[in-house]
Design a protein around this motif. Sequence first.
Motif, PDB file in Angstrom:
ATOM      1  N   ARG A  94      14.037   5.702  -1.106  1.00  0.00           N
ATOM      2  CA  ARG A  94      13.562   5.853  -2.481  1.00  0.00           C
ATOM      3  C   ARG A  94      12.212   5.178  -2.690  1.00  0.00           C
ATOM      4  O   ARG A  94      11.413   5.618  -3.503  1.00  0.00           O
ATOM      5  N   TYR A  95      11.958   4.084  -1.985  1.00  0.00           N
ATOM      6  CA  TYR A  95      10.709   3.325  -2.130  1.00  0.00           C
ATOM      7  C   TYR A  95       9.862   3.429  -0.865  1.00  0.00           C
ATOM      8  O   TYR A  95       9.395   2.437  -0.337  1.00  0.00           O
ATOM      9  N   LYS A  96       9.711   4.629  -0.359  1.00  0.00           N
ATOM     10  CA  LYS A  96       8.963   4.825   0.891  1.00  0.00           C
ATOM     11  C   LYS A  96       7.457   4.801   0.664  1.00  0.00           C
ATOM     12  O   LYS A  96       6.736   4.089   1.345  1.00  0.00           O
ATOM     13  N   GLU A  97       6.987   5.560  -0.303  1.00  0.00           N
ATOM     14  CA  GLU A  97       5.544   5.633  -0.550  1.00  0.00           C
ATOM     15  C   GLU A  97       5.020   4.346  -1.190  1.00  0.00           C
ATOM     16  O   GLU A  97       3.934   3.882  -0.873  1.00  0.00           O
ATOM     17  N   TYR A  98       5.787   3.785  -2.095  1.00  0.00           N
ATOM     18  CA  TYR A  98       5.416   2.542  -2.774  1.00  0.00           C
ATOM     19  C   TYR A  98       6.571   1.550  -2.644  1.00  0.00           C
ATOM     20  O   TYR A  98       7.453   1.505  -3.511  1.00  0.00           O
TER      21      TYR A  98
END
Length: 74
Positions: A42-46
């Motif tokens: 869920r928090y891969k990009e940021y």
Amino acid sequence: MEADEQNPSSFKTSVALKEVPYGHPFYGLEGSNNIVLLTTERYKEYPMLIQGYGAGAAVTAAGVFANIMSIANI
């Protein structure tokens, strides 16, 4: 491959010492401050960043000593 919630051994984590570039959230870390960076599906990009003051060397040492004494008195 996604982690299987029924099989905790399928979850992956890592802890390592790495050189970080200028501008990275960890770059300015100093003293007893702590930072944890969580990268998940869920928090891969940021990734989620948790930052705050740590206890410091004296308080941490006192806590470790208290734990040792507690274990020794069992």
